[in-house]
Design an enzyme around this catalytic site. Sequence first.
Site, PDB file in Angstrom:
ATOM      1  CB  CYS A 184      28.100 -20.071 -31.045  1.00 60.77           C
ATOM      2  SG  CYS A 184      28.523 -19.233 -32.571  1.00 60.77           S
ATOM      3  CG  ASP A 215      28.777 -21.428 -41.995  1.00 60.01           C
ATOM      4  OD1 ASP A 215      28.425 -22.102 -42.986  1.00 60.01           O
ATOM      5  OD2 ASP A 215      28.007 -20.667 -41.390  1.00 60.01           O
ATOM      6  CD  GLU A 238      30.119 -17.933 -39.576  1.00 60.25           C
ATOM      7  OE1 GLU A 238      29.530 -18.995 -39.334  1.00 60.25           O
ATOM      8  OE2 GLU A 238      29.518 -16.846 -39.669  1.00 60.25           O
TER       9      GLU A 238
HETATM   10  C1  PEP Z   1      28.186 -21.804 -37.367  1.00 60.02           C
HETATM   11  O1  PEP Z   1      28.386 -21.602 -38.574  1.00 60.02           O
HETATM   12  O2  PEP Z   1      28.825 -22.639 -36.700  1.00 60.02           O
HETATM   13  C2  PEP Z   1      27.136 -21.061 -36.659  1.00 60.02           C
HETATM   14  C3  PEP Z   1      27.005 -21.126 -35.350  1.00 60.02           C
HETATM   15  O3  PEP Z   1      26.288 -20.319 -37.391  1.00 60.02           O
HETATM   16  P1  PEP Z   1      25.082 -20.895 -38.270  1.00 60.02           P
HETATM   17  O4  PEP Z   1      24.932 -22.361 -37.946  1.00 60.02           O
HETATM   18  O5  PEP Z   1      23.909 -20.071 -37.910  1.00 60.02           O
HETATM   19  O6  PEP Z   1      25.569 -20.648 -39.667  1.00 60.02           O
HETATM   20 MG    MG Z   2      27.597 -19.887 -39.542  1.00 58.94          MG
END
Ligand code: PEP
Ligand code: MG
Length: 595
Positions: A515, A468, A444
Amino acid sequence: MTSSEKNNPAGDQILIGIGASPGIAIGPAYVLSGSCPVPVERAISADEVEGEIAHFRQALELARTQLREVRARVQDQTLAEHLYIIDTHLLILDDEMLVGGTITAIREQFVNAEGGLRRTLQRFRTIFDSIEDEYLRERRSDIDFVGNRLLRNLAGVAHHTLQQVVRPAVVVAHDLSPADTLLIDRELVTGFITDVGGRTSHTAILARSLGIPAVVGLESATLLVPADAPVIVDGSAGVVIVNPTEATFREYLGKKQVYDYRERELQAFRDLPPETLDGHRLTLRVNLELADDVPQALANRAEGVGLYRTEFLYMNRSAPPSEGEQLAIYREIVERMAPQPVTIRTLDVGGDKLVSEINLAGEANPALGLRAIRFSLKEVRLFRTQLRAILRASAHGKVRLLLPMISGVAEVRACRDHLEQAKAELRQEGLPFDPALPLGIMIETPAAVFIAELLARECDFFSVGTNDLIQYALAIDRGNEHVAYLYNPLHPAILRALGQTCSAGRKAGIAVGMCGEMAADPMCVPVLLALGFNELSMNAVEIPRVKRVLRQVRHADGVRLLERLMQLPTAREVSECLETEMARRFPELFARFGL
Ligand code: PEP
Ligand code: MG
């Protein structure tokens, strides 16, 4: 959120609460009155003590029989998953503080059984009210449900039951216990609204599993809604409309038809394998924030948890969760998801996720500051506690460990050292864990993409966090509405970043998943497939939507489409090309109409 009442000049009476289960229900109100008898406390003489204790024990035994009956009557497979709530209530009936506390009160304070029980329940309430964590505080409702059942049994008052509902209606109640909800007849209870409750209450979770629209936390619905009044429940928006006007009624009838049609259509995909027309399979997993979202994940046939965001365990409380507390929650999720794997991500605080007791204030650029893995590697005591809890949970099912916001190989190695030390400690203490626990990293940061080949040698899987990655690669604050127009997963830079990550994973022979929110966008399915992702993880309700598209495309077509998209120089052109192509292929899905 507090409930509020608004009266629109046209005549609708609008109540606003918490949307606990999506969908729209329309029907006459069936108001359940009398949530619980008020306990009648009475001083007793020494001669009466044993009689009152026996009376209390009978009430306990009757409650056991009633709960076992509920258990036996639940046949529905989707609901069987929730029977652990009844088991929890049965366990509470054996709780020493509840049983012993009440008997001691009867014996030592010379009060009748109802008085003794009332005093004991009050002690529980005081303890629970001091808990800051919202999720744990809500578990107080389990004690209340059991307590109310016992009080009714002591007073000889029959339980109001939903069996009294004999024609289709919207049930209006102060609260519904999970035991009541488990026995709901879906044909008759078309929706329900309650005065109390939150989104994470068991009743709300059950409503979602049953697919019954529900709004909770309305505070005074039982006072404001007259019996038999026509009611609209919009469980998606958390809105209830009492005595709707003709125009409102028609509007919601239309919305309901569209919603119900789409839901029925999606259900058809639930049990089919997530594979393309030419036999390419993707693993579709779920993103979890709470243990209580597990039933919804199972109902949508998630093949495991691709991202469990543990930071929610650390929020709204004065001290971080202990190893034992974390273990209990991780273990519950792991056991309920078994045999599917659960990917537990270590604490990701900082940026837009602030945890009260962790002092991160004063950073000029929190998103670029002491966030996620950087924080864990500084606060190693917290990190080690979490690693131990995750390792110990791995003795109870398949667990994968995921590290957030990795920007270099040194961080992965430092984490691995901590993991090995935690393993050594557990071995010494004779505590079991999975020695082969897979270690994965979030991709990320742009740095992680540039060195994906180096990182792939250090870990067992990649999971791309597009939320991110887009923020850092395009230099756009993900929470800033002024630059939100630039935030586009289909930016040519992002497509290239995803391509590089997948190819590094493929060369190293490790699985590459996604994700971030992009994984939940059905429009992007052919693109992600062609890029080479093996796993997509998303909110449970999105799984059938993604699966529906996946099952209607060919991998080969995705590859051709991706080739075209890669020629386009701007995010806008890529988006437009993809939208046009998908609307042409799937007019019923992507042509814009309705909800
Ligand atoms: C993301 O950054 O895409 C991620 C799945 O983590 P979060 O949204 O919890 O930062
Ligand atoms: Mg993230």
